[in-house]
Design a protein around this motif. Structure first.
Motif: not given
Length: 181
Positions: A85-89, A134-136, A92-95
């Motif tokens: 989940m950490w790696n997904q966050v 926003c992400g998961n 997913e960084n929109p910036f």
């Protein structure tokens, strides 16, 4: 060999800030050890606990919260994520791809699963020039100035989302990710 889902990160909210709500990292490690977690590490004094456990994230949140409540006279919200989940966050960084100061990008972790995009879309323009993505189960806040002066803060987000939240800056996120390997 450890599985990636065994590697956990517990984020404690609001400890050791300006001398308030003190929690020693050595004591936090001992609490984690007493709960049966292993390969325990902390990062900074702000409540970042890395460890391994085969318990579910929800069970760890419950157990760690109860143990902390038995040791401290103040509430300490706990949010747990596993390494995947950490790696997904991080991914997913929109910036990503934008030039920014890592101290100005914060990721806000949300305890409950809530429809982040739907709940926060009406507020995106209200906080300009601060930017929100926003992400998961995570929000990305890119502050234009100093984060503690923004009205886009944890208290506001918790009220809108109906969930406990805690935030870490991007530099801390990347350092914790490197500690997971």
């Amino acid at each position: 060999m450890s599985r990636v889902e065994d590697k956990k990160i517990a984020l404690l909210r609001g400890i050791n800030v300006g001398g308030h709500r003190p929690v020693r990292m050595l004591d936090l490690k001992q609490i984690a050890l007493d709960l049966g977690y292993f390969n325990i590490k902390t990062y900074l004094q702000s409540g970042n606990l890395l460890f391994q456990s085969d318990a579910s994230n929800a069970q760890i949140e419950q157990d760690l919260s109860a143990s902390l409540a038995a040791h401290y006279p103040f509430d300490i919200p706990v949010i747990v994520r596993d390494a995947a989940m950490w790696n997904q966050v991080v991914a997913e960084n929109p910036f990503k791809g934008e030039d920014f100061d890592h101290k100005q990008l914060h990721v806000c972790f949300v305890q409950k699963s809530v429809p982040l995009q739907a709940l926060l879309n009406p507020f995106k323009e209200k906080f300009a020039p601060d930017r929100l993505g926003c992400g998961n189960r995570a929000l990305y806040i890119r502050y234009d100035g100093v984060s503690h002066r923004s009205k886009l803060n944890l208290q506001f987000l918790e009220k809108q989302l109906g969930s406990k939240c805690t935030a870490r800056n991007w530099r801390s996120l990347l350092k914790i990710q490197s500690m997971l390997t």
